[in-house]
Design a protein around this motif. Structure first.
Motif, PDB file in Angstrom:
ATOM      1  N   GLY A  70      29.216 -11.318  37.696  1.00  0.00           N
ATOM      2  CA  GLY A  70      28.803 -10.549  38.862  1.00  0.00           C
ATOM      3  C   GLY A  70      29.882  -9.578  39.310  1.00  0.00           C
ATOM      4  N   TRP A  71      31.128 -10.050  39.280  1.00  0.00           N
ATOM      5  CA  TRP A  71      32.257  -9.175  39.626  1.00  0.00           C
ATOM      6  C   TRP A  71      32.308  -7.987  38.668  1.00  0.00           C
ATOM      7  N   LYS A  72      32.212  -8.282  37.388  1.00  0.00           N
ATOM      8  CA  LYS A  72      32.324  -7.227  36.369  1.00  0.00           C
ATOM      9  C   LYS A  72      31.173  -6.229  36.464  1.00  0.00           C
ATOM     10  N   ASN A  73      29.992  -6.683  36.880  1.00  0.00           N
ATOM     11  CA  ASN A  73      28.853  -5.776  37.025  1.00  0.00           C
ATOM     12  C   ASN A  73      29.129  -4.706  38.068  1.00  0.00           C
ATOM     13  N   VAL A  74      29.917  -5.037  39.070  1.00  0.00           N
ATOM     14  CA  VAL A  74      30.259  -4.074  40.122  1.00  0.00           C
ATOM     15  C   VAL A  74      31.511  -3.286  39.754  1.00  0.00           C
ATOM     16  N   HIS A  75      32.476  -3.955  39.151  1.00  0.00           N
ATOM     17  CA  HIS A  75      33.754  -3.329  38.797  1.00  0.00           C
ATOM     18  C   HIS A  75      33.832  -3.204  37.278  1.00  0.00           C
ATOM     19  N   GLU A  82      27.745  -9.894  43.201  1.00  0.00           N
ATOM     20  CA  GLU A  82      27.511  -8.455  43.260  1.00  0.00           C
ATOM     21  C   GLU A  82      27.329  -7.981  44.700  1.00  0.00           C
ATOM     22  N   MET A  83      26.539  -8.717  45.470  1.00  0.00           N
ATOM     23  CA  MET A  83      26.285  -8.336  46.852  1.00  0.00           C
ATOM     24  C   MET A  83      27.555  -8.427  47.686  1.00  0.00           C
ATOM     25  N   MET A  84      28.356  -9.462  47.456  1.00  0.00           N
ATOM     26  CA  MET A  84      29.618  -9.587  48.191  1.00  0.00           C
ATOM     27  C   MET A  84      30.535  -8.413  47.904  1.00  0.00           C
ATOM     28  N   ARG A  85      30.628  -8.034  46.645  1.00  0.00           N
ATOM     29  CA  ARG A  85      31.525  -6.932  46.286  1.00  0.00           C
ATOM     30  C   ARG A  85      31.029  -5.593  46.830  1.00  0.00           C
ATOM     31  N   LYS A  86      29.735  -5.419  46.914  1.00  0.00           N
ATOM     32  CA  LYS A  86      29.183  -4.170  47.439  1.00  0.00           C
ATOM     33  C   LYS A  86      29.235  -4.111  48.960  1.00  0.00           C
ATOM     34  N   THR A  87      29.019  -5.263  49.610  1.00  0.00           N
ATOM     35  CA  THR A  87      28.948  -5.292  51.071  1.00  0.00           C
ATOM     36  C   THR A  87      30.324  -5.347  51.719  1.00  0.00           C
ATOM     37  N   HIS A  88      31.221  -6.161  51.150  1.00  0.00           N
ATOM     38  CA  HIS A  88      32.565  -6.280  51.734  1.00  0.00           C
ATOM     39  C   HIS A  88      33.591  -6.393  50.604  1.00  0.00           C
ATOM     40  N   PRO A  89      33.883  -5.268  49.950  1.00  0.00           N
ATOM     41  CA  PRO A  89      34.755  -5.289  48.768  1.00  0.00           C
ATOM     42  C   PRO A  89      36.198  -5.682  49.062  1.00  0.00           C
ATOM     43  N   ASN A  90      36.610  -5.653  50.314  1.00  0.00           N
ATOM     44  CA  ASN A  90      37.989  -6.012  50.644  1.00  0.00           C
ATOM     45  C   ASN A  90      38.125  -7.453  51.124  1.00  0.00           C
ATOM     46  N   HIS A 101      21.615 -19.221  37.881  1.00  0.00           N
ATOM     47  CA  HIS A 101      22.727 -18.409  37.410  1.00  0.00           C
ATOM     48  C   HIS A 101      22.551 -16.945  37.784  1.00  0.00           C
ATOM     49  N   GLN A 102      21.340 -16.432  37.695  1.00  0.00           N
ATOM     50  CA  GLN A 102      21.079 -15.054  38.116  1.00  0.00           C
ATOM     51  C   GLN A 102      21.384 -14.877  39.597  1.00  0.00           C
ATOM     52  N   ASN A 103      21.025 -15.864  40.395  1.00  0.00           N
ATOM     53  CA  ASN A 103      21.293 -15.785  41.832  1.00  0.00           C
ATOM     54  C   ASN A 103      22.790 -15.775  42.129  1.00  0.00           C
ATOM     55  N   ILE A 104      23.554 -16.540  41.341  1.00  0.00           N
ATOM     56  CA  ILE A 104      25.008 -16.584  41.528  1.00  0.00           C
ATOM     57  C   ILE A 104      25.623 -15.227  41.193  1.00  0.00           C
ATOM     58  N   MET A 105      25.199 -14.638  40.091  1.00  0.00           N
ATOM     59  CA  MET A 105      25.681 -13.301  39.742  1.00  0.00           C
ATOM     60  C   MET A 105      25.340 -12.300  40.828  1.00  0.00           C
TER      61      MET A 105
END
Length: 332
Positions: free
Chosen positions: A146-151, A119-127, A111-115
């Motif tokens: 994971g999404w909420k951690n970034v946004h 997070e990495m997807m949103r930081k690397t390619h947010p669009n 589960h940590q890896n999924i989060m």
């Protein structure tokens, strides 16, 4: 050496041998993959498919962990052209970025890896729109977290197609496939009033879960009600209401929303569920909505399937969603 997507993720376990100069590619010839050290211009990518091969967190025995590869292998049966809408998807740049790494025994690490992957997807390619292929439904809570951690300042809403509330008590069921929505509500990642569940039917939810849903403000429409009003109209009404309340809409499709006669590969599918055409139209409508920014497909066990019926339905769900996404892009 770059770390994303590899070795942060696992590359797809197999790659199709793609021909050259193909005028009308099939889906497996259209969806792209990435070489280990390849540099990617993420600004040119529309959506990223990520597999999440986790099913140890299922309440009942499941091999949904085998689904990401089963979906990939079924791509060869489809063209990226939707005759119902006369829409060619090939102008979309879709990349299969592989699978989230899973621990052999420790679900918490999975589960940590999924989060972390979200997070990495949103930081690397947010669009780039994330399109996750599970895996059981526990992955949804981790992806949204994971999404909420970034946004952190975004209000996130859930559009859920499901036979079940998935609101079981975390004290007894833990972060399993029966608790993702409650997990998100009780961890205050989302508000109950921003959850819209479409597809509940029959004798497959305890009354206490309905009471909890009412208590926390979850919006739910039974399949009987949705059919009376119209499936597409029901979905559009949910999207319209969410549009007024949230910044991001996350779509989660539990394949057990389908009737068990149609979807034998969804372990918890049941009599009286949705027809495939209803689900395809529902997710197409969702894909058109501007605030829909991520999607997952969960709870499909290819080892219990018959003639790949459910796996092919899963691919059809993905392509139907992308049909709506293409319509959205064309209207920009």
């Amino acid at each position: 050496m770059k770390s994303y997507p590899y070795p942060f993720l696992n590359p797809p376990s197999f790659k199709w041998n793609k021909g050259v100069d193909i005028i009308e590619p099939k889906v497996h010839e259209w969806i792209q993959t990435i070489e280990y050290n390849e540099e990617v211009d993420w600004k040119k990518v529309d959506a990223a498919i990520v597999g999440i091969p986790l099913s140890r967190s299922s309440i009942s025995a499941s091999a949904a962990s085998e689904n990401p590869d089963a979906i990939r292998r079924a791509w060869k049966f489809f063209y990226p052209y939707n005759i119902d809408y006369d829409i060619d998807l090939t102008s979309l740049n879709i990349v299969d970025i592989g699978d989230v790494k899973q621990h052999v025994t420790n679900i918490s690490i999975c589960h940590q890896n999924i989060m972390a992957a979200m997070e990495m997807m949103r930081k690397t390619h947010p669009n780039v729109l994330p399109l996750a292929v599970g895996g059981d439904h526990s992955i949804t809570a981790m992806l949204v977290k994971g999404w909420k951690n970034v946004h952190a300042h975004e209000e996130v809403g859930i559009l859920q197609f499901d036979t079940h509330f998935d609101l079981r008590d975390l004290r007894s069921d833990g972060p399993s496939n029966g608790t993702p929505i409650r997990n998100l509500i009780e961890s205050k990642v989302i508000k109950g009033e921003n959850v819209y569940n479409i597809g509940l039917h029959g004798f497959f939810n305890a009354k206490s879960l309905k009471s909890y849903a009412t208590e926390v403000g979850v919006n739910y429409v039974t399949l009987k009600q949705a059919r009376a009003y119209g499936i597409e109209q029901t979905v559009q009404r949910a999207l319209d209401e969410l549009n007024k309340k949230v910044d991001t809409i996350y779509v989660t499709v539990d394949m057990d929303v389908l009737d068990m006669g149609i979807a034998p590969g969804a372990p918890a599918s049941s009599p009286g569920g949705m027809r495939t055409d209803e689900l395809f139209e529902a997710v197409c409508r969702a894909g058109k909505a501007k605030k829909v920014k991520a999607m997952d497909i969960v709870c499909l066990d290819p080892t219990k399937d018959f003639a790949d019926a459910t796996v092919k339905a899963g691919v059809h769900v993905m392509l139907s969603f992308l049909t709506g996404f293409k319509q959205r892009n064309d209207e920009r």
